[in-house]
Design a protein around this motif. Structure first.
Motif: not given
Length: 189
Positions: A28-45
């Motif tokens: 869900s939209y409320l269930g993730f953070s920018f840090q989660d996205v950054a970690d999955a993509v392999g970039i810094r937040k």
């Protein structure tokens, strides 16, 4: 929580959008953070802010991309109205991953009061795009003179969203199939 898969193809922006959509559909939209996205993509937040200044901006981009993907899906082939409706149900079943995922727009509704107006409007645009499309398809299938096709289209959209939600709860795509089978029996054509 498991992390979203890393997507090796596409630009960084495309990877961010793909990861964010996957997280929205599964957490869900409320269930993730920018840090989660950054970690999955392999970039810094901090690098995410170069592409999307806020989480809302990222959410809007995901929903607008989903709206465009629906339009592209429709434009990709000529179908009879019955084949178009069958294809719509298959799209929900397979593309939106019945039993394990949610429509990105539907996945934003639990946090409706927590999202900004522009993101709400993007969600409503996706819904309206699909309901308008369904109105045309169902209108072509309806017996001459049948009224309330737009209401029927809104109902079909709602059942598809509800069937995705129910099948997500059970983890069984078959629950989606059963709901759609009941819906099909009530539709014209």
């Amino acid at each position: 929580m498991s992390s979203a898969p890393v997507f090796a193809t596409g630009t960084t922006r495309e990877q961010i959008l793909a990861v964010a959509r996957s997280l929205i559909e599964t957490r869900s939209y409320l269930g993730f953070s920018f840090q989660d996205v950054a970690d999955a993509v392999g970039i810094r937040k901090a690098s995410l802010y170069h592409h999307f200044p806020t989480k809302e901006a990222l959410g809007i981009a995901v929903i607008r991309e989903a709206t465009q993907a629906f339009k592209d899906w429709d434009a990709a082939r000529v179908r009879t109205p019955k084949a178009a409706l069958d294809s719509y149900f298959r799209m929900y079943r397979h593309t939106l991953k019945a039993g394990s995922g949610m429509c990105p727009a539907g996945a934003l509704t639990p946090g409706w009061d927590c999202i900004n107006e522009e993101l709400r409007q993007a969600v409503q645009e996706l819904r309206n795009t699909q309901v308008l499309w369904l109105t045309g398809v169902l209108g072509a299938l309806a017996p001459a003179g049948q009224k309330k096709v737009a209401s029927l289209a809104a109902y079909v959209f709602s059942v598809c969203q509800g069937a995705l939600l129910a099948s997500r709860m059970t983890g069984r795509a078959e629950d989606f199939d059963e709901a759609i089978a009941q819906l099909r029996s009530a539709l014209p054509g």
